[in-house]
Enzyme design. Structure first.
Site, PDB file in Angstrom:
ATOM      1  N   CYS A 118      59.567  28.212  17.514  1.00 44.76           N
ATOM      2  CA  CYS A 118      59.237  27.642  19.541  1.00 44.76           C
ATOM      3  C   CYS A 118      59.497  26.355  18.811  1.00 44.76           C
ATOM      4  O   CYS A 118      60.691  25.422  20.015  1.00 44.76           O
ATOM      5  CB  CYS A 118      58.605  28.372  19.968  1.00 44.76           C
ATOM      6  SG  CYS A 118      58.040  28.168  22.221  1.00 44.76           S
ATOM      7  N   GLU A 141      73.999  28.818  25.113  1.00 43.79           N
ATOM      8  CA  GLU A 141      73.170  27.478  25.198  1.00 43.79           C
ATOM      9  C   GLU A 141      73.875  26.453  23.961  1.00 43.79           C
ATOM     10  O   GLU A 141      73.933  25.047  24.679  1.00 43.79           O
ATOM     11  CB  GLU A 141      71.987  28.222  25.082  1.00 43.79           C
ATOM     12  CG  GLU A 141      70.601  28.656  25.886  1.00 43.79           C
ATOM     13  CD  GLU A 141      69.826  28.728  25.724  1.00 43.79           C
ATOM     14  OE1 GLU A 141      68.553  29.108  26.725  1.00 43.79           O
ATOM     15  OE2 GLU A 141      69.172  28.783  24.588  1.00 43.79           O
ATOM     16  N   TYR A 200      71.791  34.204  24.807  1.00 43.67           N
ATOM     17  CA  TYR A 200      70.795  33.176  25.307  1.00 43.67           C
ATOM     18  C   TYR A 200      71.786  32.460  24.324  1.00 43.67           C
ATOM     19  O   TYR A 200      71.917  30.820  24.704  1.00 43.67           O
ATOM     20  CB  TYR A 200      70.150  33.522  25.430  1.00 43.67           C
ATOM     21  CG  TYR A 200      68.702  33.362  24.757  1.00 43.67           C
ATOM     22  CD1 TYR A 200      68.511  32.057  24.492  1.00 43.67           C
ATOM     23  CD2 TYR A 200      68.450  34.233  24.253  1.00 43.67           C
ATOM     24  CE1 TYR A 200      67.218  31.890  23.505  1.00 43.67           C
ATOM     25  CE2 TYR A 200      67.474  34.552  22.595  1.00 43.67           C
ATOM     26  CZ  TYR A 200      66.457  33.072  23.081  1.00 43.67           C
ATOM     27  OH  TYR A 200      65.555  32.953  22.181  1.00 43.67           O
ATOM     28  N   HIS A 203      63.752  23.679  53.879  1.00 39.07           N
ATOM     29  CA  HIS A 203      64.429  22.938  53.928  1.00 39.07           C
ATOM     30  C   HIS A 203      64.969  21.323  53.484  1.00 39.07           C
ATOM     31  O   HIS A 203      64.010  20.252  54.315  1.00 39.07           O
ATOM     32  CB  HIS A 203      65.119  22.729  54.910  1.00 39.07           C
ATOM     33  CG  HIS A 203      66.918  23.242  55.272  1.00 39.07           C
ATOM     34  ND1 HIS A 203      67.874  23.168  55.204  1.00 39.07           N
ATOM     35  CD2 HIS A 203      67.324  22.026  56.522  1.00 39.07           C
ATOM     36  CE1 HIS A 203      68.944  23.382  55.607  1.00 39.07           C
ATOM     37  NE2 HIS A 203      68.745  21.518  56.291  1.00 39.07           N
ATOM     38  N   LYS A 260      65.787  22.293  21.819  1.00 36.52           N
ATOM     39  CA  LYS A 260      66.440  22.823  21.904  1.00 36.52           C
ATOM     40  C   LYS A 260      66.891  22.781  23.347  1.00 36.52           C
ATOM     41  O   LYS A 260      67.569  22.152  24.272  1.00 36.52           O
ATOM     42  CB  LYS A 260      66.922  25.244  22.427  1.00 36.52           C
ATOM     43  CG  LYS A 260      68.150  25.437  22.878  1.00 36.52           C
ATOM     44  CD  LYS A 260      67.779  26.197  23.837  1.00 36.52           C
ATOM     45  CE  LYS A 260      66.471  26.324  24.349  1.00 36.52           C
ATOM     46  NZ  LYS A 260      66.085  28.164  25.157  1.00 36.52           N
ATOM     47  N   CYS A 282      62.766  27.044  21.628  1.00 36.68           N
ATOM     48  CA  CYS A 282      62.825  26.474  22.369  1.00 36.68           C
ATOM     49  C   CYS A 282      62.418  24.729  22.696  1.00 36.68           C
ATOM     50  O   CYS A 282      63.402  24.285  23.933  1.00 36.68           O
ATOM     51  CB  CYS A 282      61.207  26.954  23.942  1.00 36.68           C
ATOM     52  SG  CYS A 282      60.720  28.792  22.649  1.00 36.68           S
ATOM     53  N   GLU A 293      65.290  27.336  49.116  1.00 35.33           N
ATOM     54  CA  GLU A 293      65.930  28.699  50.799  1.00 35.33           C
ATOM     55  C   GLU A 293      66.292  29.415  50.532  1.00 35.33           C
ATOM     56  O   GLU A 293      66.116  30.729  51.655  1.00 35.33           O
ATOM     57  CB  GLU A 293      65.923  27.391  51.380  1.00 35.33           C
ATOM     58  CG  GLU A 293      67.122  26.821  51.362  1.00 35.33           C
ATOM     59  CD  GLU A 293      66.909  26.294  53.011  1.00 35.33           C
ATOM     60  OE1 GLU A 293      66.780  26.019  53.641  1.00 35.33           O
ATOM     61  OE2 GLU A 293      67.538  24.336  52.392  1.00 35.33           O
TER      62      GLU A 293
END
Ligand code: FAD
Length: 448
Positions: free
Chosen positions: A43, A182, A178, A437, A51, A48, A442
């Site tokens: 990682c 990625e 993934y 908002h 990356k 992670c 939302e």
């Protein structure tokens, strides 16, 4: 009680091993951890963290383009890969050192050597030294799988991708998970011509169908090329150094770099597992029970080497649960339900819980709510990219069983929404919450 050198010996100081070592030591155990490469593991060193930093770097390509529509006079910019990677490696060094300091402040002895089992309570280090421990934890992670095909030695994996001397002009990425998607996004944003090839015609298996279809459509629109039903056959190096990639059902492709992102296999080799009598699963992972215990009572395993869910936060939780249970007098098991995950593509995808088709199979009656919208920022930027949010609810109770999304910052938004799914909230409870908002998030409380 026999007299051991250590209460706990951890093999592998990555996400799971570091957490287990630190927590066990905090509970009062005498702990050592062997690490053959760099403290922090995949990682921190080549997963992670670097990356995600590349993803941030890559996204500037679009941000700089969009900035013009927001009134910024952006001169022609060029990108310097060496500068980015130098800063990324500095950050990786900083985090790796922080992991090392945390272990040191908890009195964990870090042994920077390869380690392997020689028995149920014994470990041999690369230096030849043998140590004994009441409990041994295997946290050796996984490594990229490289297909057996002629010329595979010309290809790289994600490990080497961070260390490329320059961005290749043309890159072929094999795989559709993934990591493949990625890196396709990263290289594309940095100006490479990207071709992604896959054995089937499905990318990102396990993610919601409509969300992954949207990513495919946007990626194709951006110029990433996909070749489906393309089984890797081999790589030939040409006289000019370029690589010719052969595959089934398609003409060969000529590129400057080939990257394999075809899965990750548990690191169980050269570990002395047979000597200690530790059993593997059919897929070659270490077989463990719900307490991460192997068939040998003194030996445990956590993280990618057990191939349960190959994600950092899961390895960390498994390490924590192991240490609390075995050394803290707090029996704990990891709950594998509702684990959120993301793809840091451009735009990002994220999901938690059941997909629409999984819910239909499992529950029969489901209600689906979606919002298919063009984020305000994309409208002004003239960027023709629509976001898609989907909520999957139990048709009988209204309970939300899954949320899936693609759009800017999807991973950041989904982490908060995952708490609600895990807590078993209903669509009505979302609707009772006043919208914030104007945001993209939302949409989650306005779904129809
Ligand atoms: P690791 O962190 O891999 O640690 C294992 C350690 O054991 C390594 O340091 C290794 O050197 C050491 N070791 C192995 N054998 C021995 C031995 N015999 N003796 C001594 N030391 C040994 N996960 C996410 O959650 N989010 C992401 O965005 C994400 N992105 C990723 C991107 C890439 C490119 C990759 C490759 C992975 C990514 N992951 C991501 C997955 C994540 O990195 C892993 O799930 C996680 O690191 C697993 O932790 P672990 O403790 O099981 O193993």
């Amino acid at each position: 009680m026999p007299d051991f050198d250590y209460d706990l010996f951890v093999i592998g100081a990555g996400s799971g091993g570091t957490r287990a070592a630190r927590v066990a030591a905090a509970h009062g155990a005498k702990v050592a951890a062997a690490e053959e490469y760099r403290v922090g593991g995949t990682c921190v060193i080549r997963g992670c963290v670097p990356k995600k930093l590349l993803v941030y770097g890559a996204h500037f390509a679009e941000d700089l383009q969009d900035a013009k529509r927001f009134g910024w006079n952006v001169p022609d910019c060029d990108f310097d890969w060496k500068t980015l990677t130098r800063h990324v490696f500095d950050e990786v060094d900083r985090i790796s050192e922080a992991y090392g300091s945390t272990l040191a402040t908890h009195d964990v002895e870090v042994i920077r050597e390869h380690a392997e089992l020689t028995g149920a309570n014994t470990v041999r280090l690369a230096s030849g030294r043998e140590v004994t421990a009441g409990t041994i934890l295997i946290a050796t992670g996984a490594r990229p799988q490289i297909p057996e095909c002629p010329g595979h030695e010309f290809g790289i994996t994600s490990n080497e991708a961070f260390h490329l001397p320059a961005i290749p002009r043309r890159i072929l990425i094999a795989g559709a998970g993934y990591i493949a998607n990625e890196f396709a996004g990263i290289f594309h944003q940095f100006g490479a011509h990207v071709t992604l090839i896959n054995r089937t015609d499905v990318i990102l298996r396990g993610y919601d169908e409509s969300v992954r279809d949207r990513l495919l459509q946007i990626s194709m629109m951006k110029g990433i090329q996909f070749r489906f039903h393309a089984e890797f056959r081999g790589i030939e190096q040409q006289d000019d150094g370029s690589l010719k990639v052969m595959m089934t059902n398609h003409d060969p492709v000529e590129v400057d770099c080939v990257m394999f992102a075809t899965g990750r296999i548990p690191n169980t080799q050269n570990l002395g597992l047979a000597a200690a009598g530790v059993e593997l699963t059919d897929k070659g992972a270490i077989r463990v029970d719900e307490d991460s215990r192997t068939n040998v009572p003194s030996i445990y395993a956590v993280g990618d080497v057990t191939d349960r869910v190959q994600l950092t936060p899961v390895a960390i939780r498994e390490g924590q649960a192991f240490a609390d249970t075995q050394f803290g007098g707090k029996p704990t098991r990891v709950d594998y339900g509702c684990i959120p995950s993301a793809v840091f593509s451009h735009p990002q995808m994220a999901g938690v819980g059941l997909t629409e088709s999984q819910a239909k199979t499992k529950l029969g009656s489901v209600k689906i709510y979606t919002s298919d919208f063009r984020p305000m920022k994309n409208v002004l930027a003239g960027r023709n990219e629509r976001a898609l949010y989907k909520m999957v609810c139990d048709g009988e109770t209204g309970r939300i069983v899954g949320i899936h999304m693609i759009g800017p910052d999807a991973a950041e938004i989904l982490q908060a929404a995952a708490i609600a799914v895990k807590a078993g909230l209903t669509k009505d409870q979302f609707d009772e919450t006043v919208a914030l908002h104007p945001t993209m998030a939302e949409e989650l409380v306005l779904l129809k």
